[in-house]
Design a protein around this motif. Sequence first.
Motif, PDB file in Angstrom:
ATOM      1  N   GLU A  68     -42.990  -6.141 -14.822  1.00 45.27           N
ATOM      2  CA  GLU A  68     -42.650  -6.106 -16.091  1.00 45.27           C
ATOM      3  C   GLU A  68     -41.257  -6.801 -16.538  1.00 45.27           C
ATOM      4  OE1 GLU A  68     -44.695  -4.827 -18.473  1.00 45.27           O
ATOM      5  OE2 GLU A  68     -46.235  -4.634 -16.543  1.00 45.27           O
ATOM      6  N   TYR A  69     -40.437  -6.788 -15.581  1.00 43.15           N
ATOM      7  CA  TYR A  69     -39.100  -7.402 -15.774  1.00 43.15           C
ATOM      8  C   TYR A  69     -38.731  -8.812 -14.874  1.00 43.15           C
ATOM      9  CZ  TYR A  69     -37.585  -5.327 -11.097  1.00 43.15           C
ATOM     10  OH  TYR A  69     -37.443  -4.648  -9.983  1.00 43.15           O
ATOM     11  N   ARG A  70     -39.659  -9.443 -14.233  1.00 42.62           N
ATOM     12  CA  ARG A  70     -39.454 -10.499 -13.572  1.00 42.62           C
ATOM     13  C   ARG A  70     -38.645 -11.642 -14.113  1.00 42.62           C
ATOM     14  NH1 ARG A  70     -45.272 -10.913 -13.146  1.00 42.62           N
ATOM     15  NH2 ARG A  70     -46.001 -12.592 -14.302  1.00 42.62           N
ATOM     16  N   TRP A  71     -38.971 -11.808 -15.372  1.00 40.41           N
ATOM     17  CA  TRP A  71     -38.550 -13.170 -16.265  1.00 40.41           C
ATOM     18  C   TRP A  71     -37.176 -12.672 -16.803  1.00 40.41           C
ATOM     19  CZ3 TRP A  71     -39.892 -17.623 -15.455  1.00 40.41           C
ATOM     20  CH2 TRP A  71     -41.231 -18.067 -15.220  1.00 40.41           C
ATOM     21  N   GLU A  72     -36.768 -11.344 -16.683  1.00 37.63           N
ATOM     22  CA  GLU A  72     -35.423 -10.922 -16.999  1.00 37.63           C
ATOM     23  C   GLU A  72     -34.548 -11.263 -15.709  1.00 37.63           C
ATOM     24  OE1 GLU A  72     -33.850  -6.724 -18.302  1.00 37.63           O
ATOM     25  OE2 GLU A  72     -34.318  -6.605 -16.331  1.00 37.63           O
ATOM     26  N   TYR A  73     -35.383 -10.847 -14.489  1.00 41.59           N
ATOM     27  CA  TYR A  73     -34.831 -11.248 -13.253  1.00 41.59           C
ATOM     28  C   TYR A  73     -34.536 -12.754 -13.171  1.00 41.59           C
ATOM     29  CZ  TYR A  73     -33.992 -11.018  -7.992  1.00 41.59           C
ATOM     30  OH  TYR A  73     -33.588 -10.968  -6.717  1.00 41.59           O
ATOM     31  N   ALA A  74     -35.353 -13.419 -13.461  1.00 40.22           N
ATOM     32  CA  ALA A  74     -35.223 -14.731 -13.360  1.00 40.22           C
ATOM     33  C   ALA A  74     -34.214 -15.477 -14.157  1.00 40.22           C
ATOM     34  CB  ALA A  74     -36.306 -15.532 -13.742  1.00 40.22           C
ATOM     35  N   THR A  75     -34.019 -14.842 -15.430  1.00 45.09           N
ATOM     36  CA  THR A  75     -33.024 -15.246 -16.348  1.00 45.09           C
ATOM     37  C   THR A  75     -31.511 -15.295 -15.861  1.00 45.09           C
ATOM     38  OG1 THR A  75     -34.337 -14.663 -18.396  1.00 45.09           O
ATOM     39  CG2 THR A  75     -31.981 -14.636 -18.831  1.00 45.09           C
ATOM     40  N   GLU A  76     -31.378 -13.913 -15.174  1.00 48.30           N
ATOM     41  CA  GLU A  76     -29.876 -13.600 -14.334  1.00 48.30           C
ATOM     42  C   GLU A  76     -29.912 -14.735 -13.531  1.00 48.30           C
ATOM     43  OE1 GLU A  76     -29.060  -9.597 -13.386  1.00 48.30           O
ATOM     44  OE2 GLU A  76     -29.376  -8.994 -15.711  1.00 48.30           O
ATOM     45  N   TYR A  77     -30.900 -14.952 -12.578  1.00 51.68           N
ATOM     46  CA  TYR A  77     -30.643 -15.579 -11.505  1.00 51.68           C
ATOM     47  C   TYR A  77     -30.506 -17.425 -11.999  1.00 51.68           C
ATOM     48  CZ  TYR A  77     -32.504 -17.450  -6.745  1.00 51.68           C
ATOM     49  OH  TYR A  77     -32.544 -17.955  -5.573  1.00 51.68           O
ATOM     50  N   ALA A  78     -31.124 -17.858 -13.114  1.00 52.47           N
ATOM     51  CA  ALA A  78     -30.737 -18.936 -13.539  1.00 52.47           C
ATOM     52  C   ALA A  78     -29.295 -19.148 -14.279  1.00 52.47           C
ATOM     53  CB  ALA A  78     -31.873 -19.442 -14.671  1.00 52.47           C
ATOM     54  N   GLN A  79     -28.914 -18.132 -14.658  1.00 57.42           N
ATOM     55  CA  GLN A  79     -27.434 -17.942 -15.183  1.00 57.42           C
ATOM     56  C   GLN A  79     -26.576 -18.112 -14.178  1.00 57.42           C
ATOM     57  OE1 GLN A  79     -26.657 -17.875 -18.384  1.00 57.42           O
ATOM     58  NE2 GLN A  79     -24.447 -18.206 -17.785  1.00 57.42           N
ATOM     59  N   VAL A  80     -26.822 -17.516 -12.917  1.00 56.88           N
ATOM     60  CA  VAL A  80     -25.870 -17.737 -11.857  1.00 56.88           C
ATOM     61  C   VAL A  80     -25.840 -19.186 -11.319  1.00 56.88           C
ATOM     62  CG1 VAL A  80     -25.589 -16.881  -9.434  1.00 56.88           C
ATOM     63  CG2 VAL A  80     -26.132 -15.137 -11.193  1.00 56.88           C
ATOM     64  N   LEU A  81     -26.961 -19.648 -11.271  1.00 52.54           N
ATOM     65  CA  LEU A  81     -27.275 -21.145 -10.758  1.00 52.54           C
ATOM     66  C   LEU A  81     -26.498 -22.015 -11.908  1.00 52.54           C
ATOM     67  CD1 LEU A  81     -31.035 -21.446 -10.009  1.00 52.54           C
ATOM     68  CD2 LEU A  81     -29.021 -21.144  -8.279  1.00 52.54           C
ATOM     69  N   GLN A 127     -21.744 -10.604 -13.893  1.00 51.93           N
ATOM     70  CA  GLN A 127     -21.888  -9.198 -13.904  1.00 51.93           C
ATOM     71  C   GLN A 127     -23.295  -8.860 -14.851  1.00 51.93           C
ATOM     72  OE1 GLN A 127     -20.204  -7.297 -11.816  1.00 51.93           O
ATOM     73  NE2 GLN A 127     -19.294  -8.896 -11.313  1.00 51.93           N
ATOM     74  N   GLY A 128     -24.498  -8.719 -14.345  1.00 53.29           N
ATOM     75  CA  GLY A 128     -25.726  -8.387 -14.926  1.00 53.29           C
ATOM     76  C   GLY A 128     -26.336  -7.191 -14.302  1.00 53.29           C
ATOM     77  N   LYS A 129     -27.597  -6.755 -14.763  1.00 55.52           N
ATOM     78  CA  LYS A 129     -28.289  -5.684 -14.134  1.00 55.52           C
ATOM     79  C   LYS A 129     -28.980  -5.943 -12.842  1.00 55.52           C
ATOM     80  CE  LYS A 129     -32.637  -3.040 -15.258  1.00 55.52           C
ATOM     81  NZ  LYS A 129     -33.595  -3.157 -16.101  1.00 55.52           N
ATOM     82  N   HIS A 130     -29.192  -7.276 -12.232  1.00 60.66           N
ATOM     83  CA  HIS A 130     -29.771  -7.527 -11.202  1.00 60.66           C
ATOM     84  C   HIS A 130     -28.789  -8.203 -10.277  1.00 60.66           C
ATOM     85  CE1 HIS A 130     -33.510  -6.273 -12.774  1.00 60.66           C
ATOM     86  NE2 HIS A 130     -33.480  -7.243 -13.926  1.00 60.66           N
ATOM     87  N   PHE A 131     -27.709  -8.865 -10.816  1.00 62.67           N
ATOM     88  CA  PHE A 131     -26.890  -9.595  -9.902  1.00 62.67           C
ATOM     89  C   PHE A 131     -25.463  -9.362 -10.266  1.00 62.67           C
ATOM     90  CE2 PHE A 131     -30.760 -11.991  -9.882  1.00 62.67           C
ATOM     91  CZ  PHE A 131     -30.984 -12.184  -8.556  1.00 62.67           C
ATOM     92  N   GLN A 132     -24.572  -9.036  -9.402  1.00 62.25           N
ATOM     93  CA  GLN A 132     -23.079  -8.816  -9.505  1.00 62.25           C
ATOM     94  C   GLN A 132     -22.393  -9.601  -8.754  1.00 62.25           C
ATOM     95  OE1 GLN A 132     -25.058  -5.907  -8.615  1.00 62.25           O
ATOM     96  NE2 GLN A 132     -25.871  -5.939 -10.845  1.00 62.25           N
ATOM     97  N   TYR A 133     -21.292 -10.491  -9.215  1.00 61.56           N
ATOM     98  CA  TYR A 133     -20.742 -11.401  -8.127  1.00 61.56           C
ATOM     99  C   TYR A 133     -19.070 -11.340  -8.798  1.00 61.56           C
ATOM    100  CZ  TYR A 133     -25.327 -13.030  -6.589  1.00 61.56           C
ATOM    101  OH  TYR A 133     -26.499 -12.631  -6.024  1.00 61.56           O
ATOM    102  N   ASP A 134     -18.277 -11.282  -7.756  1.00 60.06           N
ATOM    103  CA  ASP A 134     -16.890 -11.616  -8.026  1.00 60.06           C
ATOM    104  C   ASP A 134     -16.561 -12.799  -7.169  1.00 60.06           C
ATOM    105  OD1 ASP A 134     -16.238  -9.458  -9.672  1.00 60.06           O
ATOM    106  OD2 ASP A 134     -16.502  -8.089  -7.736  1.00 60.06           O
TER     107      ASP A 134
END
Length: 359
Positions: free
Chosen positions: A139-152, A164-171
């Motif tokens: 139900e949320y895999r494309w939300e997950y992919a969106t954050e992943y792509a933003q990091v890339l 700083q997202g729901k699935h990924f957070q980095y400093d």
Amino acid sequence: MEFGIFMPNSRNGYIMAEAAPQYDPTHKHLSDIVKAGEDNGFSFALTMSSFRGHGGSTQFWEGSLESMTTMAALAKDTTFMKLIGSVQLLLVHPALAARGAMTLQDISEGRFGLNLVPGGWHPGELESLGVWPGYDYNEYRWEYATEYAQVLTELWRDGVTNFQGKHFQYDDLQLGPLPEGGRVPIVAAGASDDAIKFCAQYADYNFRLAWGGIDALNDIMTKFNAAMEDAKRVVKPYVALGVILADSDREAEEKLQRYVDTADLEAIEYMYTGAVTDTAKGGTSEILASMDQKGAMQMSTDFLVGSPSSIAEQLDEWADLDVAGYMLVLDDYVPDIKRMGAEVFPKMKNFDQTKASVA
């Protein structure tokens, strides 16, 4: 119109049948394929990411070459072909994916693209790897992919991200050196509304299966192109299409029927039980779950069947659709690629040999 190759870097490629060629993947085989491809009018190739087979009498996909390292080797075996490697998003840290893609972009001198695979239709594989978060992930895999792509995107563009997202957070997550142009092309598969939305925002190429004939693909492309127009971005669609080639139409049809009659039902059942767990509408899983024996044996990909002249005529019809290229599934890759170059492409009205060398 470009033509590419859906590379068989897992056992037996993409035909689940006992009568089809049976083989384990090797670098030599894949190298022979891309070299033949460059000599015969093909301009791109994609390797998939697979870590678990389907079993059955053919041991389908029981053994795979890893996608990214395979493309690193094939980059040295080719001169102009675009090379698309794949990463499982649940398995590969985005910093590793970003660095690996940057490295491959350097090795290939700018010819590499990264295929992002959210997963979902093959949960057994991800469960065995210990990274499956549960069936609600669908139900949320494309939300997950969106954050992943933003990091890339931020790493490639800026060399650093503080996302700083729901699935990924980095400093202060860093990358260097940066890819030329500040970006590695992104490829994403899928035909669902969520997949199209993702492509409109992040992808440079969309990969999809052709199923249901020309009219069905045309309907999907109309929807896809409207979404891209609204997003004011150009995203090139690549479509997987199978080809069964023989000296005559009858021989080709008989060959395909042998494959249908000897379909690996156990491997198909494994694929089906995974696909039905995905409730996303309009996506690959829904198509896979709806297949009859023939469609499942073909992994829900339309197959063109016939002599070289017949294949040329059929490809000309498919080439009239508003797609960037077709990525071909073949049953005997190297001989078929050579025949495509010598006997099919020269007969086509919609094939321009000069474009095959443009990355």
